[in-house]
Design an enzyme around this catalytic site. Structure first.
Site, short mmCIF file in Angstrom:
data_model
loop_
_atom_site.label_atom_id
_atom_site.label_comp_id
_atom_site.label_asym_id
_atom_site.label_seq_id
_atom_site.Cartn_x
_atom_site.Cartn_y
_atom_site.Cartn_z
N THR A 122 -0.63 15.56 2.21
CA THR A 122 0.60 15.03 2.82
C THR A 122 1.81 15.19 1.90
OG1 THR A 122 -0.81 13.39 3.90
CG2 THR A 122 1.57 12.95 3.90
N CYS B 161 6.58 5.31 -2.03
CA CYS B 161 7.59 5.36 -0.96
C CYS B 161 8.31 4.01 -0.84
CB CYS B 161 6.95 5.74 0.36
SG CYS B 161 5.48 4.78 0.76
N ASN B 162 7.56 2.91 -0.94
CA ASN B 162 8.18 1.58 -0.83
C ASN B 162 9.12 1.31 -1.99
OD1 ASN B 162 7.19 0.21 1.59
ND2 ASN B 162 5.17 0.50 0.68
N HIS C 137 7.48 2.36 7.29
CA HIS C 137 7.39 0.97 6.84
C HIS C 137 8.75 0.33 7.17
CE1 HIS C 137 4.03 2.23 4.36
NE2 HIS C 137 4.78 2.88 3.51
P1 NAD Z 1 -3.60 13.21 0.83
O1 NAD Z 1 -4.97 12.67 0.93
O2 NAD Z 1 -2.85 13.52 2.06
O3 NAD Z 1 -3.61 14.54 -0.06
C1 NAD Z 1 -4.27 14.62 -1.28
C2 NAD Z 1 -4.71 16.06 -1.54
O4 NAD Z 1 -5.31 16.16 -2.83
C3 NAD Z 1 -5.76 16.53 -0.53
O5 NAD Z 1 -5.44 17.84 -0.15
C4 NAD Z 1 -7.07 16.47 -1.33
O6 NAD Z 1 -8.01 17.40 -0.90
C5 NAD Z 1 -6.58 16.81 -2.72
N1 NAD Z 1 -7.46 16.33 -3.81
C6 NAD Z 1 -8.59 15.60 -3.71
N2 NAD Z 1 -9.10 15.37 -4.94
C7 NAD Z 1 -8.27 15.95 -5.84
C8 NAD Z 1 -8.25 16.05 -7.25
N3 NAD Z 1 -9.17 15.51 -8.02
N4 NAD Z 1 -7.21 16.72 -7.82
C9 NAD Z 1 -6.25 17.27 -7.09
N5 NAD Z 1 -6.22 17.21 -5.73
C10 NAD Z 1 -7.23 16.56 -5.11
O7 NAD Z 1 -2.82 12.18 -0.09
P2 NAD Z 1 -1.24 11.94 -0.11
O8 NAD Z 1 -0.88 11.00 0.98
O9 NAD Z 1 -0.55 13.24 -0.18
O10 NAD Z 1 -1.09 11.13 -1.45
C11 NAD Z 1 -0.92 11.77 -2.70
C12 NAD Z 1 -0.29 10.79 -3.67
O11 NAD Z 1 1.01 10.47 -3.19
C13 NAD Z 1 -1.02 9.45 -3.84
O12 NAD Z 1 -0.81 8.98 -5.14
C14 NAD Z 1 -0.29 8.56 -2.86
O13 NAD Z 1 -0.42 7.20 -3.16
C15 NAD Z 1 1.13 9.06 -3.04
N6 NAD Z 1 2.04 8.79 -1.93
C16 NAD Z 1 1.62 8.94 -0.64
C17 NAD Z 1 2.52 8.68 0.39
C18 NAD Z 1 2.12 8.82 1.82
O14 NAD Z 1 2.72 8.20 2.67
N7 NAD Z 1 1.13 9.61 2.16
C19 NAD Z 1 3.83 8.28 0.09
C20 NAD Z 1 4.23 8.20 -1.25
C21 NAD Z 1 3.32 8.45 -2.26
#
Ligand code: NAD
Length: 346
Positions: free
Chosen positions: A13, A144-145, A223
Site C-alpha cells: 500500500t 498517517c494519524n 480516519h
Molecule cells: P502492506 O501490507 O500493504 O505492504 C507491505 C509490503 O511489504 C507487502 O508487499 C509485503 O509483501 C512486503 N513485506 C513483507 N515482509 C517484508 C519484509 N520483511 N521486508 C520488506 N517487505 C516485506 O503494508 P502497508 O500498509 O504498506 O504498511 C507499510 C508500513 O507503512 C507499515 O509500517 C504501516 O504501519 C505504515 N503505514 C501504513 C498506512 C496505511 O494506511 N496502510 C499509513 C501510514 C503508514
C-alpha cells in the site's frame, strides 16, 4: 550531485505510492522495489519500469519470480548495494530485522509509522522537524494519524507558543485492499488509554502536550480526528484567524461542509477522486470549516485523513532531509507537490 538513488523495500500500500512519488521528482530515482514473491503487485512494478528485487537474499526465493515469468534482478542486498537510501515499507514491526540489514549495507534508511520511535530514535514530519533530520543516517516517517495531527497542530503551536490537546481518533478498520481485518459490524474502542496516536506527535514536536483515545469503525476509507485544543491565554486568535492560518499551511484543505455538500468522508473521498491523483489519493488533510470553533481559549475541530496517502509526499521530503539536499521544509514541500501534480497531469 546526481539523482538520489532510492530503494523501496516492500511494494504494498505505502511502497507503491512512495515509488510513484519518488519517480515524479527530478532529483531522485527509483533504483528498485522488492516483493516477497511473485504476485499481482509485481505487474505494477513491471508496468512502471521499476526493477524488481526479492525481499530476501536466498536463491530459491529469487528464482520463484522467474518461474512466474517476472524478471527479478536479485535479492535485497543487491538492491541496497546500488542505492543511497532505502525506504522501508514493510508491514509494521519488522523494523528491527530490516534495520540490521540496512546498517550492515551502510545505507541511509527510513521506516514508516508502524515502527516505534525507539527503533531509530528520530522521527519525521515535513512541517514539524525537517531540520532535525538533515543529514541523519536514518529516521521514521510518522504514521498517517500523527502526520495529520502535525499538519494542523504545528502551525497553531508555532503561533501560540504552547498547546494542550485532547483528541479522539475515529479510525478506519482496514485499508480497502485488506481482507483479514475488522471489525465489520462493531465499534471497537482501543482499551489501552491514552492511545499511542496523540503522544506520537511529541516524537516530532515534543513541546505540544497531547493525549488521545482511539476507536476503530467499520469503514475502509479515512480516519476522522475529533480534536480539542486549549490555547494559552493571550493568543489573540479568532476562529477566522485559525482558518486563515491553516489556509496558508501546505497540504491542508479547508472546505465548508454544508455549503459544498461535503459532510462525510464519503464525499471527501469522492472529491479526492475528482482531483485525479492515482488510487484516488488525498495527500492533504481535510478540515471542515463549519466544524471549527474557538470558544474562549478552547478550540474544537474535526479533520479527515486519507490513511493510505497523507504520508506519501512526506517520504519524499524526508529523503531530501536525510540526503541534506534541501534544508528548507517549505521549499521541499513545494517541489514535491508540484512534481507530483505534473506527474499526474493535474
Ligand atoms: P502492506 O501490507 O500493504 O505492504 C507491505 C509490503 O511489504 C507487502 O508487499 C509485503 O509483501 C512486503 N513485506 C513483507 N515482509 C517484508 C519484509 N520483511 N521486508 C520488506 N517487505 C516485506 O503494508 P502497508 O500498509 O504498506 O504498511 C507499510 C508500513 O507503512 C507499515 O509500517 C504501516 O504501519 C505504515 N503505514 C501504513 C498506512 C496505511 O494506511 N496502510 C499509513 C501510514 C503508514
Amino acid at each position: 550531485m546526481g539523482a538520489i538513488r532510492v530503494a523501496i523495500n516492500g511494494f504494498g500500500t505505502i511502497g507503491k505510492r512512495v515509488a510513484d512519488a519518488v519517480d515524479a521528482q527530478d532529483d531522485m530515482e527509483v533504483v528498485g522495489v522488492t516483493k516477497t514473491g511473485p504476485s499481482f503487485g509485481c505487474d505494477l512494478a513491471v508496468k512502471k519500469g521499476f526493477p524488481l528485487y526479492c525481499t530476501f537474499d536466498d536463491e530459491a526465493a529469487v528464482s520463484r519470480f522467474a518461474e512466474q515469468g517476472y524478471v527479478c534482478s536479485g535479492g535485497l542486498s543487491d538492491l541496497l548495494s546500488i542505492a543511497d537510501v532505502v525506504v522501508d515499507c514493510a508491514p509494521g514491526k519488522m523494523g528491527a530485522e530490516n534495520l540490521a540489514k540496512y546498517q550492515s549495507a551502510g545505507i541511509k534508511y527510513m521506516f514508516q509509522g508502524g515502527e516505534k520511535h525507539a527503533l531509530t530514535g528520530l522521527s519525521y514530519t515535513s512541517s514539524a522537524n525537517h531540520s532535525d533530520n538533515l543529514n541523519a543516517q536514518g529516521t521514521r516517517v510518522v504514521s498517517c494519524n500523527t502526520t495529520g495531527l502535525s499538519r494542523t497542530l504545528v502551525p497553531l503551536y508555532e503561533h501560540c507558543g504552547s498547546l494542550k490537546v485532547e483528541c479522539t481518533m475515529i479510525r478506519r478498520a482496514a485499508d480497502p485492499g485488506d481482507s483479514n481485518k475488522g471489525p465489520i459490524n462493531a465499534i471497537k474502542p482501543v482499551l489501552k488509554v491514552p492511545s499511542h496516536h496523540g503522544p506520537d506527535v511529541m516524537t516530532v514536536k515534543p513541546e505540544i502536550e497531547i493525549n488521545s483515545l482511539a476507536v476503530a469503525v467499520p469503514t475502509t476509507i479515512m480516519h476522522v480526528h475529533s480534536i480539542i485544543a486549549d490555547l494559552p491565554s493571550g493568543h489573540g486568535l479568532t476562529t477566522e484567524n485559525i482558518l486563515e492560518l491553516w489556509g496558508n499551511t501546505p497540504r491542508v484543505i479547508i472546505m465548508n461542509g454544508s455549503e459544498n455538500r461535503i459532510t462525510t468522508t464519503a464525499e471527501v473521498m469522492e472529491m479526492a477522486r475528482d482531483i485525479g491523483r492515482k488510487w484516488g489519493d488525498l495527500h492533504e488533510i481535510f478540515v471542515w470549516e463549519d466544524g471549527v470553533k474557538l470558544v474562549g481559549d478552547r478550540l474544537y475541530y474535526f479533520q479527515a485523513i486519507h490513511q493510505e496517502s497523507d504520508v506519501i509526499p512526506e517520504n519524499v521530503d524526508c529523503i531530501r532531509a536525510l540526503m541534506g539536499t534541501e534544508s528548507d521544509w517549505k521549499r521541499s514541500v513545494a517541489k514535491t507537490d508540484a512534481a507530483i501534480s505534473r506527474y499526474y497531469g493535474l
